[in-house]
Design a protein around this motif. Structure first.
Motif, PDB file in Angstrom:
ATOM      1  N   UNK A 179      63.631  27.212   4.246  1.00 23.89           N
ATOM      2  CA  UNK A 179      63.347  27.481   5.773  1.00 23.89           C
ATOM      3  C   UNK A 179      64.800  27.718   6.286  1.00 23.89           C
ATOM      4  N   UNK A 180      64.671  28.268   7.379  1.00 17.53           N
ATOM      5  CA  UNK A 180      65.928  28.385   8.135  1.00 17.53           C
ATOM      6  C   UNK A 180      65.637  28.360   9.903  1.00 17.53           C
ATOM      7  N   UNK A 181      66.242  28.118  10.476  1.00 16.20           N
ATOM      8  CA  UNK A 181      65.953  28.341  11.950  1.00 16.20           C
ATOM      9  C   UNK A 181      67.469  28.766  12.510  1.00 16.20           C
ATOM     10  N   UNK A 182      67.232  29.617  13.640  1.00 17.81           N
ATOM     11  CA  UNK A 182      68.278  30.033  14.242  1.00 17.81           C
ATOM     12  C   UNK A 182      67.999  30.484  15.679  1.00 17.81           C
ATOM     13  N   UNK A 183      68.928  30.835  16.462  1.00 21.27           N
ATOM     14  CA  UNK A 183      68.930  31.651  17.841  1.00 21.27           C
ATOM     15  C   UNK A 183      69.118  32.884  17.626  1.00 21.27           C
ATOM     16  N   UNK A 184      68.184  33.872  18.267  1.00 21.28           N
ATOM     17  CA  UNK A 184      68.564  35.319  18.124  1.00 21.28           C
ATOM     18  C   UNK A 184      68.394  35.834  19.962  1.00 21.28           C
ATOM     19  N   UNK A 185      69.455  36.025  20.583  1.00 20.11           N
ATOM     20  CA  UNK A 185      69.466  36.287  22.133  1.00 20.11           C
ATOM     21  C   UNK A 185      68.526  35.077  22.799  1.00 20.11           C
ATOM     22  N   UNK A 186      67.453  35.243  23.084  1.00 23.42           N
ATOM     23  CA  UNK A 186      66.777  34.024  23.842  1.00 23.42           C
ATOM     24  C   UNK A 186      65.508  33.546  22.909  1.00 23.42           C
ATOM     25  N   UNK A 187      65.664  33.931  21.692  1.00 22.89           N
ATOM     26  CA  UNK A 187      64.474  33.661  20.837  1.00 22.89           C
ATOM     27  C   UNK A 187      64.899  32.572  19.865  1.00 22.89           C
ATOM     28  N   UNK A 188      64.062  31.663  19.851  1.00 26.11           N
ATOM     29  CA  UNK A 188      64.074  30.703  18.741  1.00 26.11           C
ATOM     30  C   UNK A 188      63.356  31.109  17.455  1.00 26.11           C
ATOM     31  N   UNK A 189      64.158  31.238  16.241  1.00 24.56           N
ATOM     32  CA  UNK A 189      63.343  31.776  15.298  1.00 24.56           C
ATOM     33  C   UNK A 189      63.091  31.048  14.023  1.00 24.56           C
ATOM     34  N   UNK A 190      62.216  30.898  13.224  1.00 24.85           N
ATOM     35  CA  UNK A 190      61.831  30.268  11.953  1.00 24.85           C
ATOM     36  C   UNK A 190      61.699  31.419  11.108  1.00 24.85           C
ATOM     37  N   UNK A 191      62.437  31.279   9.886  1.00 22.80           N
ATOM     38  CA  UNK A 191      62.439  32.123   8.753  1.00 22.80           C
ATOM     39  C   UNK A 191      61.971  31.082   7.712  1.00 22.80           C
ATOM     40  N   UNK A 192      60.753  31.634   6.857  1.00 21.73           N
ATOM     41  CA  UNK A 192      60.269  30.840   5.625  1.00 21.73           C
ATOM     42  C   UNK A 192      60.320  31.955   4.418  1.00 21.73           C
ATOM     43  N   UNK A 193      61.061  31.744   3.477  1.00 22.82           N
ATOM     44  CA  UNK A 193      61.380  32.419   2.272  1.00 22.82           C
ATOM     45  C   UNK A 193      60.329  31.476   1.009  1.00 22.82           C
ATOM     46  N   UNK A 194      59.612  32.749   0.408  1.00 22.75           N
ATOM     47  CA  UNK A 194      58.771  32.103  -0.767  1.00 22.75           C
ATOM     48  C   UNK A 194      59.552  32.743  -1.997  1.00 22.75           C
ATOM     49  N   UNK A 195      59.866  31.876  -3.002  1.00 19.42           N
ATOM     50  CA  UNK A 195      60.546  32.346  -4.137  1.00 19.42           C
ATOM     51  C   UNK A 195      59.810  32.152  -5.282  1.00 19.42           C
ATOM     52  N   UNK A 196      60.286  32.982  -6.382  1.00 18.01           N
ATOM     53  CA  UNK A 196      59.820  32.908  -7.686  1.00 18.01           C
ATOM     54  C   UNK A 196      60.853  32.848  -8.749  1.00 18.01           C
ATOM     55  N   UNK A 197      60.784  32.176  -9.837  1.00 16.81           N
ATOM     56  CA  UNK A 197      61.910  31.893 -10.807  1.00 16.81           C
ATOM     57  C   UNK A 197      61.630  33.170 -11.664  1.00 16.81           C
ATOM     58  N   UNK A 198      62.907  33.811 -11.967  1.00 17.17           N
ATOM     59  CA  UNK A 198      63.049  34.849 -12.824  1.00 17.17           C
ATOM     60  C   UNK A 198      63.113  34.339 -14.129  1.00 17.17           C
ATOM     61  N   UNK A 199      62.324  34.656 -15.229  1.00 15.68           N
ATOM     62  CA  UNK A 199      62.298  34.194 -16.665  1.00 15.68           C
ATOM     63  C   UNK A 199      63.870  34.521 -17.077  1.00 15.68           C
ATOM     64  N   UNK A 200      64.287  33.694 -18.089  1.00 13.06           N
ATOM     65  CA  UNK A 200      65.669  33.986 -18.597  1.00 13.06           C
ATOM     66  C   UNK A 200      65.611  35.262 -19.298  1.00 13.06           C
ATOM     67  N   UNK A 201      64.464  35.583 -19.873  1.00 16.77           N
ATOM     68  CA  UNK A 201      64.529  36.984 -20.629  1.00 16.77           C
ATOM     69  C   UNK A 201      64.051  38.157 -19.931  1.00 16.77           C
ATOM     70  N   UNK A 202      63.948  38.240 -18.595  1.00 17.98           N
ATOM     71  CA  UNK A 202      63.578  39.196 -17.795  1.00 17.98           C
ATOM     72  C   UNK A 202      64.578  40.248 -17.961  1.00 17.98           C
TER      73      UNK A 202
END
Length: 276
Positions: A179-202
């Motif tokens: 997750x990340x929080x930040x201000x952009x102009x007058x907005x309070x922003x919340x970003x959530x990233x979902x990840x997956x692990x890349x297999x070693x043999x990808x």
């Protein structure tokens, strides 16, 4: 008919201080917005709750509590993609997160006010160049203040993964969520990233993403010998009314500075000479 020099001296003595007083009043209002007290409790900063993401389409919903420049609580629900599972996590009771952008903007406003208060009404400006120098100093602080709110920090994904923010939640945030929080102009922003692990043999061509405010799905990074890819990005935001006010005050102040610079500019002095 008075001489242009007398007229210019009058401008330096009267007009300049009138504008500086106006400028100070506007910036005091801006500064006050950063530290609004709780009604009835003058020594305590006002706490405000902001709801981010309310439509049924939103995968993420957050309730963030802002007190001045500090997020005192964050309550986040995340609907996990490809399943009906809802993850819920919030700040641990002993944790708060400072929004550095707001603190920096406030500091720049206060530095601008200090510059102005160093030239009170009893001070006699000796030249237009001296007024110009003061206005340049004030404008620099105001531009920096505005830039802090309009330009969130760019981060790489490993930087975000290693940030203290990831350790603030209870229950702990899963390893495949950031997750990340930040201000952009007058907005309070919340970003959530979902990840997956890349297999070693990808067979995927691994190319680490650079620094960004908002990363896109498909962005890759490496952390602790594991390679990850961003599968989903959810961004929700909410307007903070007092930040909107503050940005308006910055614009008004910068205009006042520029108008005063124009009045004391050499070309304006020449016009006075021609008039007399």
């Amino acid at each position: 008919i008075c001489s242009s020099e007398e007229e210019f001296n009058w401008l330096l003595k009267e007009e300049v201080h009138a504008v500086l007083k106006q400028l100070q009043d506007v910036l005091k209002e801006a500064s006050r917005r950063f530290s609004m007290p709780t009604p009835g409790f003058e020594n305590q900063l006002k706490q405000e709750n902001f709801i981010l993401g309310s439509s049924t389409m939103d995968q993420v919903k957050g309730v963030l509590t802002l007190q001045g420049e500090v997020l005192t609580q964050a309550d986040i629900n995340l609907k996990v993609a490809k399943s009906s599972q809802v993850l819920h996590f919030q700040f641990r009771e002993d944790k708060q997160w400072k929004l550095q952008q707001i603190q920096d903007a406030r500091n720049h406003v206060n530095q601008a006010l200090q510059l102005l208060s160093s030239r009170d009404e009893s001070y006699h400006f000796k030249s237009g160049a001296e007024v110009n120098k003061l206005m340049d100093g004030v404008m620099l602080q105001l531009t920096r203040a505005r830039n802090r709110l309009t330009t969130p920090a760019s981060m790489t994904l490993p930087e975000l993964a290693a940030s203290g923010l990831m350790k603030m939640f209870s229950p702990p945030i899963p390893g495949d969520v950031m997750v990340n929080f930040y201000i952009n102009l007058s907005k309070l922003c919340l970003t959530v990233y979902q990840l997956h692990v890349l297999p070693a043999n990808t067979t995927k061509n691994f190319k680490p993403a650079g620094s960004s405010v908002l990363h896109s799905p498909g962005a890759m990074f490496e952390l602790n010998n594991n390679r990850f890819e961003v599968s989903h990005v959810h961004k929700v935001e909410c307007v903070v009314p007092w930040l909107s006010d503050t940005l308006v005050f910055f614009t008004i102040s910068l205009q006042l500075c520029q108008q005063l610079k124009d009045k004391v500019s050499p070309s304006n002095t020449r016009t006075l000479l021609i008039m007399t």
